[in-house]
Design an enzyme around this catalytic site. Structure first.
Site, PDB file in Angstrom:
ATOM      1  N   GLY A  31       0.821  -1.209   0.000  1.00  0.00           N
ATOM      2  CA  GLY A  31       0.000   0.000   0.000  1.00  0.00           C
ATOM      3  C   GLY A  31       0.851   1.252   0.000  1.00  0.00           C
ATOM      4  N   HIS A  37       4.841   2.441  -7.913  1.00  0.00           N
ATOM      5  CA  HIS A  37       3.900   1.300  -7.945  1.00  0.00           C
ATOM      6  C   HIS A  37       3.022   1.372  -9.190  1.00  0.00           C
ATOM      7  CE1 HIS A  37       4.375   1.664  -3.423  1.00  0.00           C
ATOM      8  NE2 HIS A  37       4.633   0.387  -3.609  1.00  0.00           N
ATOM      9  N   GLY A 147       9.629  -4.145  -8.646  1.00  0.00           N
ATOM     10  CA  GLY A 147      10.417  -2.971  -9.034  1.00  0.00           C
ATOM     11  C   GLY A 147      11.899  -3.160  -8.714  1.00  0.00           C
ATOM     12  N   GLN A 153      15.697  -7.550  -3.264  1.00  0.00           N
ATOM     13  CA  GLN A 153      14.407  -8.260  -3.182  1.00  0.00           C
ATOM     14  C   GLN A 153      14.068  -8.928  -4.512  1.00  0.00           C
ATOM     15  OE1 GLN A 153      10.675  -6.965  -1.059  1.00  0.00           O
ATOM     16  NE2 GLN A 153      10.116  -6.221  -3.088  1.00  0.00           N
ATOM     17  N   ARG A 187       8.772   6.163   1.702  1.00  0.00           N
ATOM     18  CA  ARG A 187       9.411   6.814   2.856  1.00  0.00           C
ATOM     19  C   ARG A 187       9.811   8.263   2.595  1.00  0.00           C
ATOM     20  NH1 ARG A 187      13.588   2.026   4.490  1.00  0.00           N
ATOM     21  NH2 ARG A 187      12.007   0.496   4.988  1.00  0.00           N
TER      22      ARG A 187
HETATM   23  O1  PAF Z   1       8.200  -4.557  -1.891  1.00  0.00           O
HETATM   24  C1  PAF Z   1       7.228  -4.636  -1.113  1.00  0.00           C
HETATM   25  O2  PAF Z   1       6.397  -3.746  -1.024  1.00  0.00           O
HETATM   26  C2  PAF Z   1       7.094  -5.858  -0.215  1.00  0.00           C
HETATM   27  O3  PAF Z   1       8.345  -6.317   0.182  1.00  0.00           O
HETATM   28  C3  PAF Z   1       6.267  -6.984  -0.853  1.00  0.00           C
HETATM   29  C4  PAF Z   1       6.941  -7.542  -2.083  1.00  0.00           C
HETATM   30  C5  PAF Z   1       4.888  -6.463  -1.198  1.00  0.00           C
HETATM   31  C6  PAF Z   1       6.109  -8.121   0.159  1.00  0.00           C
HETATM   32  O4  PAF Z   1       5.477  -7.709   1.308  1.00  0.00           O
END
Ligand code: PAF
Length: 281
Positions: A31, A37, A147, A153, A187
């Site tokens: 969110g 996003h 992203g 990640q 942030r």
């Molecule tokens: O990148 C994010 O916002 C989070 O790490 C994700 C991939 C939604 C997992 O909670």
């Protein structure tokens, strides 16, 4: 746009879409949506016939309770933004839907999680890998988009999909910057006006390294020195790491060799806000 709250409804809806021959793209989020996003949602249009976004602030990936408690959340605003970019379904489950009573299975990640964000935030990537695996199983997408802003990640999710055999494709979406160069992040709103000015040194430092590389430099220490010169010249930017890595395994390197992709990764605190950024070479 339909809002789905439960596991069962999500599984059923995905099954209906699959039976109808739809190609499902999935964009997981916590969110607090911003233009970064939304660029993922737009990119997903080219990879699918139906788009599912999730909004779930995952408690397992926060290692400081106050960060979790203070994580910004405005569901109505997020839903409106998702509607504008024509997302078909939004999965916005409560905590007990993702982690029902008795939940105790976690997905552990190896070496890729052992450095950078993994050192500074113990347990973070195990939390990410666990929630992403649950979401993939409930949404059952054909493709999921992540992203490059959170580059570590992305690599961990790509590894997870390969290692655990999820039958889906991961699409990387380029990092989105504000017009002044700051990498978009939920942030950034916590930065003061002066802090934001100081934070711009981070992307400038990355571009300085890239420029050095473009001019033919391959010695990493010399390349990074161009960035450090900018970072060290600014008070109030506390750098956690600023490193050149091989994209494949995120191993820090001393020299750029061959054709394989490399990236400069960095994290720094400004005004007590942890900012991540990176640039591909
Ligand atoms: O990148 C994010 O916002 C989070 O790490 C994700 C991939 C939604 C997992 O909670």
């Amino acid at each position: 746009m339909r809002v789905i709250r439960t596991r069962q409804e999500m599984v059923n809806s995905s099954e209906v879409l699959r039976q109808a021959g739809e190609k499902i793209a999935f964009i997981p989020t916590m969110g607090s949506l911003h233009a970064g996003h939304l660029s993922l949602m737009e990119l997903a249009k080219g990879h699918s016939t139906k788009r599912v976004a999730s909004i779930f602030v995952n408690p397992k990936q926060f290692n400081v309770q106050s960060d979790f408690d203070n994580y910004p959340s405005d569901e109505e605003r997020d839903f409106a933004l998702l509607r504008d970019v024509e997302v078909d379904l939004v999965f916005a489950p409560g905590r007990e839907e993702i982690y029902p009573a008795g939940h105790e299975t976690e997905v552990a990640v190896g070496e890729l999680a052992a450095r950078f964000e993994g050192t500074d935030r113990p347990g973070h990537f195990q939390g990410v890998a666990t929630v992403v695996s649950i979401l993939f199983n409930l949404v059952r997408p054909h493709v999921a988009l992540f992203g490059e802003k959170d580059f570590q990640q992305v690599r961990i999710v790509e590894r997870l999909v390969t290692d655990l055999g999820f039958p889906m494709e991961i699409v990387r979406a380029p990092l989105v910057r504000d017009s002044d160069g700051l990498a978009l992040s939920s942030r950034n709103v916590r930065l003061s006006k002066e802090g934001r000015g100081r934070a711009l040194q981070i992307s400038k430092a990355l571009y300085a390294v890239k420029e050095c590389f473009s001019q033919g430099e391959r010695d990493v220490e010399k390349m990074l020195a161009a960035g450090w010169a900018l970072l060290n010249a600014t008070d109030g930017v506390d750098v956690e790491y600023f490193e050149a890595v091989r994209e494949r395994d995120l191993n820090p390197v001393k020299e750029i060799v061959g054709d394989e992709p490399y990236r400069i990764l960095t994290a720094a605190y400004v005004d007590g806000v942890r900012l991540l950024d990176n640039i591909g070479l």
